[in-house]
Enzyme design. Structure first.
Site, PDB file in Angstrom:
ATOM      1  N   LEU A  76     -67.525 -72.559 -88.462  1.00 35.07           N
ATOM      2  CA  LEU A  76     -68.844 -72.029 -88.208  1.00 35.07           C
ATOM      3  C   LEU A  76     -69.746 -72.959 -87.682  1.00 35.07           C
ATOM      4  O   LEU A  76     -70.043 -73.874 -88.509  1.00 35.07           O
ATOM      5  CB  LEU A  76     -69.511 -71.200 -89.411  1.00 35.07           C
ATOM      6  N   PRO A  77     -70.399 -72.980 -86.507  1.00 34.38           N
ATOM      7  CA  PRO A  77     -71.522 -73.911 -86.358  1.00 34.38           C
ATOM      8  C   PRO A  77     -72.640 -73.849 -86.918  1.00 34.38           C
ATOM      9  O   PRO A  77     -73.919 -73.461 -86.305  1.00 34.38           O
ATOM     10  CB  PRO A  77     -71.764 -73.684 -84.586  1.00 34.38           C
ATOM     11  N   CYS A  78     -72.726 -73.904 -88.203  1.00 30.54           N
ATOM     12  CA  CYS A  78     -73.697 -73.779 -89.060  1.00 30.54           C
ATOM     13  C   CYS A  78     -74.926 -74.911 -88.605  1.00 30.54           C
ATOM     14  O   CYS A  78     -76.129 -74.565 -89.278  1.00 30.54           O
ATOM     15  CB  CYS A  78     -73.402 -73.950 -90.487  1.00 30.54           C
ATOM     16  N   HIS A  79     -74.709 -75.754 -88.183  1.00 23.20           N
ATOM     17  CA  HIS A  79     -75.565 -76.934 -87.622  1.00 23.20           C
ATOM     18  C   HIS A  79     -76.491 -76.535 -86.572  1.00 23.20           C
ATOM     19  O   HIS A  79     -77.513 -76.923 -86.330  1.00 23.20           O
ATOM     20  CB  HIS A  79     -74.872 -77.975 -87.081  1.00 23.20           C
ATOM     21  N   ARG A  80     -76.236 -75.258 -85.957  1.00 22.28           N
ATOM     22  CA  ARG A  80     -77.219 -74.733 -85.065  1.00 22.28           C
ATOM     23  C   ARG A  80     -78.152 -73.591 -85.545  1.00 22.28           C
ATOM     24  O   ARG A  80     -78.773 -72.848 -84.911  1.00 22.28           O
ATOM     25  CB  ARG A  80     -76.376 -73.922 -83.930  1.00 22.28           C
TER      26      ARG A  80
END
Length: 134
Positions: free
Chosen positions: A65-69
């Site tokens: 998951l691109p949770c950094h976005r």
DNA sequence: AGTATGACCAACG
DNA sequence: CCGTTGGCCATAC
């Protein structure tokens, strides 16, 4: 099958709400970011911004998951320390050419992505047809 | 079943 | 402008 015992309930059940949060996060295009409140709003619960953050907190490390976005309402990397250091999160975003207005603050005006828009595209023009009726 | 928490948000002073 | 307070909602213990 030896489920992980008590973990089985929380790890498998994961309330549909969290599952929807993960689905939206996974749909964030590279170079774009969204906010906790925006995700919550897309889920129909604009008051559950905190719960969205919690979902990422329990997000499995194995999930890509691109949770950094996901940033806060002001574009600040509020969850930066979850990556070990905010700089890690910032570097990931810079790698995607996300514009910054501060060392740990992105330019939402340029890269904010609304999940609702993405969902509209995924669902098709069916909704648009409904709005035309108005 | 109740209490405590949290990667938030908005309002106040 | 910045720090503080409260509310909010779903989950964890």
């Amino acid at each position: 099958m030896g489920r992980s015992g008590r973990a089985a309930q929380t790890d498998t059940a994961r309330s549909a709400y969290f599952d929807r949060v993960f689905a939206i996060v996974a749909a964030i295009p590279p170079g774009r970011v969204t906010t906790y409140g925006t995700i919550a709003r897309a889920l129909g619960t604009p008051r559950s911004a905190r719960v969205v953050g919690w979902a990422l907190n329990v997000a499995p490390e194995g999930a890509a998951l691109p949770c950094h976005r996901v940033v806060d309402r002001d574009g600040n990397l509020s969850g930066g320390w979850h990556f070990g250091h905010p700089d890690i999160m910032a570097n990931r975003l810079r790698d995607e050419d996300v514009p910054f207005v501060a060392p740990y603050r992105v330019d939402l005006a340029s890269c904010l992505w609304d999940p609702a828009e993405g969902l509209v595209d995924a669902l098709g023009a069916e909704r648009e047809r409904d709005e035309q009726g108005e």
